[in-house]
Enzyme design. Structure first.
Site, short mmCIF file in Angstrom:
data_model
loop_
_atom_site.label_atom_id
_atom_site.label_comp_id
_atom_site.label_asym_id
_atom_site.label_seq_id
_atom_site.Cartn_x
_atom_site.Cartn_y
_atom_site.Cartn_z
N ASP A 115 0.84 -1.20 0.00
CA ASP A 115 0.00 0.00 0.00
C ASP A 115 0.87 1.25 0.00
OD1 ASP A 115 -2.62 1.48 0.53
OD2 ASP A 115 -1.46 2.03 2.31
N GLU A 121 -1.93 -5.48 -3.43
CA GLU A 121 -0.98 -4.68 -2.67
C GLU A 121 0.09 -5.58 -2.03
OE1 GLU A 121 -3.59 -0.76 -1.42
OE2 GLU A 121 -3.55 -2.48 -0.05
#
Length: 226
Positions: A44, A116
């Site tokens: 992320d 992610e």
């Protein structure tokens, strides 16, 4: 026998020095303690940075607000799940029996988390440059589709167009308060739309500016919901 994670890595054009990292990236927490949550956290972070940097370079005339909205439109659960489906990531996820039965491999949250986590795994395995290159290759089409003109419109116009696109009633703005002397008034306005029960508040030195601020807050809220 070739593992499923290795098959996927080959399809994506990735070669891992530590293949166990990629397998972990595909492992949901329902499948055990060695799962992708920490890798997701890492992914992320690098994803947000790479997209922000690329937008900064691609649109040198865009202001901070426009760049932030563009990034939010690219880096969100719906966008990442869309990319995951394009590459059939759900077919390779390692899920616990409960998530398998409930169709977890189709769920946006699980798909986006896995994307992610894969980025986080690549970052650990091969460093920032390789990770940046792969992320940008994933987002090539999405970057090509960006039309900056629509993002330069004021918040009220964009919110109105969003409601019209979804065939919903237009936003409603309610004046909550007006205070201060005539030459230094402050207006407080509430914005509500039919697609969420949440309302947003905007404050400004005129009613128009307060409505724009409330619309901007509503757009951010709706982007966070996606």
């Amino acid at each position: 026998m070739i593992k499923k994670s290795e098959v996927l890595a080959n399809k994506l054009g990735l070669t891992f020095n530590q293949p166990q990292l990629f397998k972990m990236a595909l492992t949901h927490r329902s499948a055990g303690a060695k799962n992708n949550e920490r890798l997701e956290y890492l992914g992320d972070s690098i994803l947000g940075f790479v997209i922000a940097e690329s937008l900064y370079r691609q649109f040198p005339g865009a202001g901070e607000g426009v760049l932030s909205r563009l990034r939010a439109s690219l880096v969100n659960q719906t966008s990442l799940a869309e990319l995951a489906r394009e590459h059939h990531i759900g077919d390779y996820l390692i899920l616990g029996s409960g998530e398998l039965k409930s169709g977890g491999f189709r769920r946006d949250s699980i798909l986006s988390d896995a994307m992610e986590a894969m980025m986080g795994a690549l970052l650990l395995d091969q460093g920032v440059d390789s990770c940046r290159e792969w992320i940008l290759s994933l987002f090539t089409r999405k970057f090509a589709e960006i039309k900056l003109d629509s993002w330069n419109k004021d918040p009220k116009t964009r919110l109105q167009e969003l409601m019209q696109a979804r065939k919903k009633e237009l936003p409603v703005y309610e004046l909550l308060s007006m205070s201060g002397a005539d030459h230094a008034q402050t207006f407080e306005v509430k914005c509500s739309v039919p697609i969420t029960i949440e309302t947003t508040i905007g404050v400004g030195i005129s009613r128009k500016k307060a409505e724009q601020a409330a619309a901007e807050s509503m757009l951010i809220h709706l982007e966070d919901q996606d």
